[in-house]
Structures are given as C-alpha cells and as structure tokens.
Enzyme design. Structure first.
Site, PDB file in Angstrom:
ATOM      1  N   TYR A 117       0.642  -1.563   0.514  1.00 17.16           N
ATOM      2  CA  TYR A 117      -0.168  -0.226   0.033  1.00 17.16           C
ATOM      3  C   TYR A 117       0.988   1.495   0.070  1.00 17.16           C
ATOM      4  O   TYR A 117       1.009   1.428   0.945  1.00 17.16           O
ATOM      5  CB  TYR A 117      -1.212   0.164   0.927  1.00 17.16           C
ATOM      6  CG  TYR A 117      -1.849   1.373   1.045  1.00 17.16           C
ATOM      7  CD1 TYR A 117      -2.935   0.796   0.615  1.00 17.16           C
ATOM      8  CD2 TYR A 117      -2.049   1.979   2.541  1.00 17.16           C
ATOM      9  CE1 TYR A 117      -4.180   1.907   0.622  1.00 17.16           C
ATOM     10  CE2 TYR A 117      -3.378   2.622   2.539  1.00 17.16           C
ATOM     11  CZ  TYR A 117      -4.598   2.655   1.638  1.00 17.16           C
ATOM     12  OH  TYR A 117      -4.727   3.746   1.410  1.00 17.16           O
ATOM     13  N   ARG A 122      -1.723   7.879  -3.797  1.00 13.32           N
ATOM     14  CA  ARG A 122      -2.384   6.988  -2.998  1.00 13.32           C
ATOM     15  C   ARG A 122      -3.132   7.745  -2.722  1.00 13.32           C
ATOM     16  O   ARG A 122      -3.885   8.727  -2.351  1.00 13.32           O
ATOM     17  CB  ARG A 122      -1.253   6.251  -1.899  1.00 13.32           C
ATOM     18  CG  ARG A 122      -2.597   5.009  -1.231  1.00 13.32           C
ATOM     19  CD  ARG A 122      -1.245   4.549  -0.282  1.00 13.32           C
ATOM     20  NE  ARG A 122      -1.870   5.276   0.628  1.00 13.32           N
ATOM     21  CZ  ARG A 122      -0.862   5.309   1.792  1.00 13.32           C
ATOM     22  NH1 ARG A 122      -0.011   4.146   2.076  1.00 13.32           N
ATOM     23  NH2 ARG A 122      -0.532   6.292   2.857  1.00 13.32           N
ATOM     24  N   ASP A 123      -4.400   6.723  -2.271  1.00 15.67           N
ATOM     25  CA  ASP A 123      -6.026   7.833  -2.557  1.00 15.67           C
ATOM     26  C   ASP A 123      -6.718   8.656  -2.984  1.00 15.67           C
ATOM     27  O   ASP A 123      -7.088   9.712  -2.398  1.00 15.67           O
ATOM     28  CB  ASP A 123      -5.447   8.239  -0.896  1.00 15.67           C
ATOM     29  CG  ASP A 123      -6.848   7.473   0.097  1.00 15.67           C
ATOM     30  OD1 ASP A 123      -7.712   6.716  -0.913  1.00 15.67           O
ATOM     31  OD2 ASP A 123      -7.420   7.965   0.876  1.00 15.67           O
ATOM     32  N   SER A 129      -5.710   9.065   3.185  1.00 18.60           N
ATOM     33  CA  SER A 129      -5.264   8.416   3.643  1.00 18.60           C
ATOM     34  C   SER A 129      -4.323   8.477   2.590  1.00 18.60           C
ATOM     35  O   SER A 129      -3.310   7.920   1.361  1.00 18.60           O
ATOM     36  CB  SER A 129      -5.175   6.767   3.303  1.00 18.60           C
ATOM     37  OG  SER A 129      -5.407   5.914   4.284  1.00 18.60           O
ATOM     38  N   ASP A 168      -7.833  -0.177  -3.058  1.00 15.80           N
ATOM     39  CA  ASP A 168      -8.905   1.056  -3.448  1.00 15.80           C
ATOM     40  C   ASP A 168      -8.317   1.863  -4.208  1.00 15.80           C
ATOM     41  O   ASP A 168      -8.890   2.766  -5.248  1.00 15.80           O
ATOM     42  CB  ASP A 168      -8.990   2.404  -2.757  1.00 15.80           C
ATOM     43  CG  ASP A 168      -9.269   1.913  -1.143  1.00 15.80           C
ATOM     44  OD1 ASP A 168     -10.406   0.747  -0.842  1.00 15.80           O
ATOM     45  OD2 ASP A 168      -9.729   2.490  -0.115  1.00 15.80           O
ATOM     46  N   TRP A 216     -19.102  -0.331  -4.265  1.00 16.17           N
ATOM     47  CA  TRP A 216     -18.392   0.032  -4.930  1.00 16.17           C
ATOM     48  C   TRP A 216     -18.473  -0.164  -6.743  1.00 16.17           C
ATOM     49  O   TRP A 216     -19.203   0.139  -6.865  1.00 16.17           O
ATOM     50  CB  TRP A 216     -16.945  -0.079  -3.894  1.00 16.17           C
ATOM     51  CG  TRP A 216     -16.475   1.422  -4.948  1.00 16.17           C
ATOM     52  CD1 TRP A 216     -15.880   1.224  -6.259  1.00 16.17           C
ATOM     53  CD2 TRP A 216     -14.851   1.609  -4.403  1.00 16.17           C
ATOM     54  NE1 TRP A 216     -15.364   2.036  -5.947  1.00 16.17           N
ATOM     55  CE2 TRP A 216     -13.991   1.780  -5.023  1.00 16.17           C
ATOM     56  CE3 TRP A 216     -14.507   0.892  -2.665  1.00 16.17           C
ATOM     57  CZ2 TRP A 216     -12.956   2.886  -4.657  1.00 16.17           C
ATOM     58  CZ3 TRP A 216     -13.050   1.778  -3.020  1.00 16.17           C
ATOM     59  CH2 TRP A 216     -12.635   2.364  -3.801  1.00 16.17           C
ATOM     60  N   TRP A 316     -17.004   4.957   5.165  1.00 13.88           N
ATOM     61  CA  TRP A 316     -15.891   4.126   5.495  1.00 13.88           C
ATOM     62  C   TRP A 316     -14.986   4.600   6.251  1.00 13.88           C
ATOM     63  O   TRP A 316     -14.171   4.089   7.155  1.00 13.88           O
ATOM     64  CB  TRP A 316     -15.230   4.221   4.052  1.00 13.88           C
ATOM     65  CG  TRP A 316     -14.671   5.728   3.837  1.00 13.88           C
ATOM     66  CD1 TRP A 316     -15.313   6.426   3.041  1.00 13.88           C
ATOM     67  CD2 TRP A 316     -13.412   6.950   3.882  1.00 13.88           C
ATOM     68  NE1 TRP A 316     -14.901   7.201   2.214  1.00 13.88           N
ATOM     69  CE2 TRP A 316     -13.478   7.654   3.661  1.00 13.88           C
ATOM     70  CE3 TRP A 316     -12.548   6.157   4.800  1.00 13.88           C
ATOM     71  CZ2 TRP A 316     -12.475   8.362   3.514  1.00 13.88           C
ATOM     72  CZ3 TRP A 316     -11.753   7.103   5.452  1.00 13.88           C
ATOM     73  CH2 TRP A 316     -12.116   8.883   3.992  1.00 13.88           C
ATOM     74  N   LYS A 344      -8.102  -4.982   7.301  1.00 15.97           N
ATOM     75  CA  LYS A 344      -7.822  -3.904   8.568  1.00 15.97           C
ATOM     76  C   LYS A 344      -7.388  -4.163   9.705  1.00 15.97           C
ATOM     77  O   LYS A 344      -8.290  -4.853  10.349  1.00 15.97           O
ATOM     78  CB  LYS A 344      -8.777  -2.938   8.219  1.00 15.97           C
ATOM     79  CG  LYS A 344      -8.621  -2.177   9.920  1.00 15.97           C
ATOM     80  CD  LYS A 344      -8.295  -0.741   8.625  1.00 15.97           C
ATOM     81  CE  LYS A 344      -8.055   0.863   9.920  1.00 15.97           C
ATOM     82  NZ  LYS A 344      -7.075   1.663   9.248  1.00 15.97           N
ATOM     83  N   GLU A 348      -6.625   0.202  14.593  1.00 17.49           N
ATOM     84  CA  GLU A 348      -6.096   1.326  13.581  1.00 17.49           C
ATOM     85  C   GLU A 348      -7.167   2.399  13.388  1.00 17.49           C
ATOM     86  O   GLU A 348      -8.107   1.959  12.693  1.00 17.49           O
ATOM     87  CB  GLU A 348      -5.116   0.634  12.977  1.00 17.49           C
ATOM     88  CG  GLU A 348      -4.292   0.308  13.597  1.00 17.49           C
ATOM     89  CD  GLU A 348      -2.741  -0.772  12.427  1.00 17.49           C
ATOM     90  OE1 GLU A 348      -2.844  -0.107  11.239  1.00 17.49           O
ATOM     91  OE2 GLU A 348      -1.959  -1.080  12.862  1.00 17.49           O
ATOM     92  N   ASP A 350      -8.991   5.042  10.677  1.00 22.18           N
ATOM     93  CA  ASP A 350      -9.547   5.208   8.912  1.00 22.18           C
ATOM     94  C   ASP A 350      -8.935   6.853   8.660  1.00 22.18           C
ATOM     95  O   ASP A 350      -8.827   6.694   7.342  1.00 22.18           O
ATOM     96  CB  ASP A 350     -10.425   5.025   8.593  1.00 22.18           C
ATOM     97  CG  ASP A 350     -11.536   3.746   9.496  1.00 22.18           C
ATOM     98  OD1 ASP A 350     -10.681   2.191   8.588  1.00 22.18           O
ATOM     99  OD2 ASP A 350     -12.602   3.358   9.341  1.00 22.18           O
TER     100      ASP A 350
HETATM  101  C1  BGC Z   1      -3.393   3.828   6.364  1.00 29.15           C
HETATM  102  C2  BGC Z   1      -2.647   3.385   6.307  1.00 29.15           C
HETATM  103  C3  BGC Z   1      -2.732   2.413   7.443  1.00 29.15           C
HETATM  104  C4  BGC Z   1      -3.720   1.528   6.994  1.00 29.15           C
HETATM  105  C5  BGC Z   1      -4.282   0.168   8.519  1.00 29.15           C
HETATM  106  C6  BGC Z   1      -4.859   3.110   5.950  1.00 29.15           C
HETATM  107  O1  BGC Z   1      -5.983   4.224   6.494  1.00 29.15           O
HETATM  108  O2  BGC Z   1      -3.573   5.298   5.789  1.00 29.15           O
HETATM  109  O3  BGC Z   1      -1.799   4.011   7.029  1.00 29.15           O
HETATM  110  O4  BGC Z   1      -1.400   1.174   7.396  1.00 29.15           O
HETATM  111  O5  BGC Z   1      -5.240   1.609   7.058  1.00 29.15           O
HETATM  112  O6  BGC Z   1      -4.606   0.578   9.650  1.00 29.15           O
END
Ligand code: BGC
Length: 395
Positions: A117, A122-123, A129, A168, A216, A316, A344, A348, A350
């Site tokens: 990733y 990105r994103d 992200s 994504d 999606w 999301w 995921k 952590e 989002d």
């Molecule tokens: C974040 C990453 C992270 C991943 C897992 C993503 O949304 O951008 O930095 O490692 O989630 O938590």
C-alpha cells in the site's frame, strides 16, 4: 558433579576460541523463519485450507498496549484479539522495517498476511490516506518499495505470504475517473500494480488484488468495467502464476451473507444485486472469469460484527457502533471465497477528524464517524474498545 572454577574457565575459553567445526558450519544454512525448506504455494488451490493467518507481533504489541490501560476484565478480552490472524500493512517505505521483526517465529503452518500500500498519489478520491509518494514517483515506488518487499519475501523463502495488493487503487480508477487526482494517478496506478504483481510473483506468495466491496464495484454498471480493469492489471503483469484472485471489503463494514442486505431498502438498491459480500464475490467473480482473470476471493470480516452504524453504504471512516466480526477461517460456504481474513487491523484509525489537518476528509466529519479520531493508521483506543464491546462473535 561440581565443576571447578578452572574447568569452567577452560570451557569458556574453548567456546570463545572455537575452531571451524561449530554447529553453524555443519548444519546447512537455512532461510530464517517458517518451515525447514522453501515454501511453494499452489495458487490454483485454496491455500487457506492448510494455512492459518498469522497473528502478527506488530498488532499484538498494539493490542497489548491497549489492554494495559483497560480494566482487568476488559483487558482479558482485549488480549484475545491479539491471537487473531491479522494482516500487516507496509504503508510507507520506512514501515517496511516493521515487517522483518514480525517474521520471526512464524510457524510453518501459518501464512503471513501483508498489505502492499504505497502507490504514488495514493488514495486519489479521498484525503485521509494520501501517501508519501507524489504522482509520478513510479521509479521510487518500484525500486525503494516493491523491490525491497520482494527482497524480504525472497529472504524469508521458508515462510508463506498472502498479499493484498493496493487497496482502493484500481476501484478508484473505475468509479472516480471524474476526480482530477485520480486522472493524474491513473497511469502510475496501472503501471505500479502490474509491477507489484510481476515482481512479487514468488513461490512462497499467493496474491489477491483489491476489488473494493459490494457497495462500490457491485453496482450493475460497475461490474464489467471493474472486472476489465483488474483483469488488465493481471494480464499486464504477465498473468503471474501466484495470482489467486481478489480481496473484498478491505477496511470495510459490509456483512458477509445478511439477507436481504444492510442497504437493500435504499432507494437505489435496485441497481445493485451485490447486497452482501457473498453476492458480490459471486457476481464480481463471474465478471472476472469472463474477463480472463483468476477469480477466487478473500474477504475482510474484521470489523463487520455489527451492522447499522453507517448512514450510507459508502461511509468508510471510523464508523460508529461497529464491532469485530467473523474470525479468519477457510469455512466460508462459498467455493469462490477462499477465506474470511482480518485485513484492517481493528483499532487503527481510518482517518483524522481534525478539520484543520492536511489529511482531513469530510467523511471523517460525518455524524456516523467516530470523533475524535487520530490520523489514518494511528492507534485509536476508544475505537478499539468500541469494536471489542460490539464484537460478534463476542470475545
Ligand atoms: C492507512 C494506513 C494504515 C492502514 C491500516 C490505512 O487507512 O492509511 O496508514 O497502515 O489503514 O491501518
């Protein structure tokens, strides 16, 4: 028997000045970790029937730190989460350094889940992200990121790896081609994903490319274009032998087989037959087969324990009232779905809810998004506790 002091000194001296015939020289050199010989995965089969997703030590440390600040009964439950197999995200070049320590002591019957990733730009359709590499930095992506991951996976040839490739990214090219950032990112995404698939086509790897979720690419109008986009990436990579199919619901909230489906009575539901992830796997899987791509799936069920948190299907960001979901398992009841997995790492974030942050995205300010929330990827203690409280099955 008691050894005299002099004898001990002699032993010690012998050990220090040991001649060439030490164990190290007699035993053939092995790749570190995992099994006693190189792993060869057969991507024509479902490897999840013989391998268990590895509960990685990086997530374990996060969960243990979380448990340390909880009451003892909650902490006991929380610690059980650390035993659930979860993917590790290599989300920056620097964070590749997180991977090798986590590869120590992976048992031979475990498979290490790794998320690739770090695409340039990105994103592209959101902000939370946005990554470290700007649009155009494709050579850095190749040489400083993918090549380094490839070297690490080769070094650990005795360990099995499951890869989720670039969440994504290709789905954004299918549905967000009106967004300027996605237009600018498109060629780099396509080149980068193909390079990743080709370079990481290693014997100890099985690959799944991200395919968004039923809300999606599951829309009737998105199924065929989505399948073509993913199949092109596979073909542009030279149809890699270790490629198995697609990953769905990564960091998502969709239920696996709820009937009629969480959003089945939404006004636009008639345009989407993929009202749960099982239906999506079957519909998108069929479209992929027609487009000429291997079509087996893994499904992220890590945060799908409790429906009803989202106002809309596309929400999301740190959705409120959600819970940990189905545990990783190869018993899915669907021949196309290889396994439920946790991609995921629950707990952590989002995305940040700080409206002044550069990576603030308005989805993280919606009323169904948990506030306050830290930057994407950062530990989010209150959210972890919410997932634990609403876990189904319960811990
Ligand atoms: C974040 C990453 C992270 C991943 C897992 C993503 O949304 O951008 O930095 O490692 O989630 O938590």
């Amino acid at each position: 028997m008691q050894l005299s002091f002099a004898t001990l000194i002699a032993f010690a001296a012998g050990a220090i000045g040991a001649p060439a015939t030490t164990i190290e020289n007699v035993v053939p050199r092995q790749a570190p970790g995992g099994c006693s010989s190189p792993v060869q995965l057969d991507a024509k089969t479902n490897v999840w029937t013989s391998y268990t997703l590895h509960p990685n030590s990086f997530y374990r440390a996060e969960v243990e730190a979380a448990a340390a600040s909880m009451s003892s009964s909650d902490a006991a439950k929380a610690l059980k989460v650390a035993d659930i197999g979860t993917f590790l995200w290599a989300d920056t070049i620097a964070n590749i350094d997180r991977v090798e320590p986590a590869l120590q002591g992976v048992p031979c019957n475990h498979i290490f889940g790794l998320v690739v990733y770090d695409l340039p730009g990105r994103d592209c359709a959101a902000k939370a992200s946005n990554g470290e590499l700007p649009v155009g930095a494709i050579n850095r992506y190749k040489t400083e990121y993918i090549d380094k991951l490839a070297a690490l996976i080769k070094k650990y040839s005795n360990t099995a790896f499951a890869l989720v490739i670039e969440p994504d990214s290709l789905p954004n090219l299918v549905t967000n081609s009106n967004v300027a950032a996605c237009q600018q990112s498109a060629s780099g995404y396509r080149e980068g994903v193909a390079y990743a698939l080709k370079t990481l086509n290693l014997p100890n790897v099985v690959q799944y490319i991200d395919a968004g979720h039923g809300g999606w690419l599951g829309w009737n109008d998105n199924l065929q274009p989505g399948a073509r986009e993913l199949a092109n990436a596979y073909k542009n990579a030279g149809s890699p032998s270790q490629f198995r199919g697609f990953a769905t619901n990564v960091a998502g909230w969709n239920q696996w087989d709820a009937e009629p489906g969480e959003f089945a009575s939404a006004p636009d539901a008639q345009w989407n037959k993929a009202q749960n992830e099982k239906k999506y796997v079957e519909l998108f899987g069929a479209a992929l087969a027609s487009a000429g791509m291997p079509n087996h799936a893994i499904v992220d069920t890590g945060r799908s324990g409790k429906p009803g948190g989202r106002l809309e299907w596309g929400d999301w960001c740190n959705v409120v009232n959600t819970g940990f979901g189905k545990r990783p398992s190869s018993s899915t009841g669907s021949t196309l779905a290889d396994a439920f997995v946790w991609v995921k790492p629950g707990g952590e974030s989002d995305g940040t809810s700080d409206t002044t942050a550069v990576r603030y995205d308005s989805f993280c300010g919606k009323s169904d998004a948990f506030k306050p929330s830290p930057e994407a990827g950062q530990w989010h203690q209150a959210f972890f506790e919410q997932l634990l409280k609403n876990a189904n099955p319960a811990f």
